[in-house]
Design a protein around this motif. Sequence first.
Motif, PDB file in Angstrom:
ATOM      1  N   GLU A  54       0.448  -1.602  -0.164  1.00  0.00           N
ATOM      2  CA  GLU A  54       0.221  -0.130  -0.232  1.00  0.00           C
ATOM      3  C   GLU A  54       0.772   1.106   0.476  1.00  0.00           C
ATOM      4  O   GLU A  54       0.869   2.493  -0.603  1.00  0.00           O
ATOM      5  N   GLU A  55       1.957   1.606   0.690  1.00  0.00           N
ATOM      6  CA  GLU A  55       3.159   2.576   1.230  1.00  0.00           C
ATOM      7  C   GLU A  55       3.516   2.522  -0.578  1.00  0.00           C
ATOM      8  O   GLU A  55       3.434   3.721  -0.977  1.00  0.00           O
ATOM      9  N   LEU A  56       3.657   1.771  -0.921  1.00  0.00           N
ATOM     10  CA  LEU A  56       4.581   1.895  -2.940  1.00  0.00           C
ATOM     11  C   LEU A  56       3.588   2.248  -3.384  1.00  0.00           C
ATOM     12  O   LEU A  56       4.271   3.048  -4.202  1.00  0.00           O
ATOM     13  N   LEU A  57       2.493   2.044  -3.592  1.00  0.00           N
ATOM     14  CA  LEU A  57       1.157   2.111  -4.525  1.00  0.00           C
ATOM     15  C   LEU A  57       0.952   3.617  -4.106  1.00  0.00           C
ATOM     16  O   LEU A  57       1.195   3.838  -5.338  1.00  0.00           O
ATOM     17  N   GLU A  87      -2.159  13.582  -4.428  1.00  0.00           N
ATOM     18  CA  GLU A  87      -3.229  13.558  -4.172  1.00  0.00           C
ATOM     19  C   GLU A  87      -4.698  13.366  -4.470  1.00  0.00           C
ATOM     20  O   GLU A  87      -5.556  13.467  -4.304  1.00  0.00           O
ATOM     21  N   ASP A  88      -4.591  14.465  -5.942  1.00  0.00           N
ATOM     22  CA  ASP A  88      -5.620  14.589  -6.464  1.00  0.00           C
ATOM     23  C   ASP A  88      -5.719  13.740  -7.857  1.00  0.00           C
ATOM     24  O   ASP A  88      -6.821  13.879  -8.778  1.00  0.00           O
ATOM     25  N   ARG A 112      -6.083  10.534  -4.282  1.00  0.00           N
ATOM     26  CA  ARG A 112      -5.429   9.394  -3.896  1.00  0.00           C
ATOM     27  C   ARG A 112      -5.627   8.181  -3.451  1.00  0.00           C
ATOM     28  O   ARG A 112      -5.481   6.697  -3.162  1.00  0.00           O
ATOM     29  N   GLU A 113      -6.369   8.249  -2.049  1.00  0.00           N
ATOM     30  CA  GLU A 113      -6.947   7.927  -0.810  1.00  0.00           C
ATOM     31  C   GLU A 113      -8.166   6.801  -1.439  1.00  0.00           C
ATOM     32  O   GLU A 113      -7.803   5.241  -1.441  1.00  0.00           O
ATOM     33  N   LEU A 156       5.369  11.819  -9.732  1.00  0.00           N
ATOM     34  CA  LEU A 156       3.875  11.435  -9.406  1.00  0.00           C
ATOM     35  C   LEU A 156       3.188  11.340 -10.611  1.00  0.00           C
ATOM     36  O   LEU A 156       3.126  11.998 -11.425  1.00  0.00           O
ATOM     37  N   VAL A 157       1.901  10.451 -10.069  1.00  0.00           N
ATOM     38  CA  VAL A 157       1.096   9.962 -11.543  1.00  0.00           C
ATOM     39  C   VAL A 157      -0.227  10.860 -11.178  1.00  0.00           C
ATOM     40  O   VAL A 157      -0.195  11.071  -9.858  1.00  0.00           O
ATOM     41  N   ARG A 158      -0.530  11.819 -12.200  1.00  0.00           N
ATOM     42  CA  ARG A 158      -1.744  12.398 -11.614  1.00  0.00           C
ATOM     43  C   ARG A 158      -2.982  12.095 -12.749  1.00  0.00           C
ATOM     44  O   ARG A 158      -3.778  12.369 -11.702  1.00  0.00           O
TER      45      ARG A 158
END
Length: 163
Positions: free
Chosen positions: A31-34, A40-41, A62-63, A139-141
């Motif tokens: 989960e942390e790696l993912l 965040e968006d 993200r969540e 980061l992936v947006r």
Amino acid sequence: MSLTEATAYTDRDGIVDAVTRLVEGIDFGDEELLRSAFTEDAVFDLGGIDHSIHVFEPYVGREQVVETLMRTVGTAMDTFHALSNIRVWVEGDTAKLTCYLIGQHHRTGEGPSVDFQDHLLLGNRFETDLVRDHDHVWLVRRNRISSRWSVGNPAAGQIPVGH
């Protein structure tokens, strides 16, 4: 070429690393790696997956992306994803990546064993928008996945009941 040149971390390396964190986070149920792969968006759009497999609405934030991917794939089945044909375009602190994604899907506990041959193998395409954050990490947006082909039993890649 000097050793320094050969080991320099480029934007392309960081961009590919973000997408690799995404697929390895799923495959290893990490989960942390993912989470480390996404803004965040973030938006994760599986709308291009063939509807005979499943109909998806985009996951937003993200969540929600992390929770949903972990619940439906990362801890719900045995998977193996491999990236290839990676292309990257960078413009300042934004980038685009396209690549092929081969994803092998087995029911939980069946992936590592030759005793279970019921599987779903998918050939997909990623279209990914990325941003460089203030720590210079890519980061992936937004990630859109579209089906190109599939082989095997769609039931082997179905989201288990209760997930």
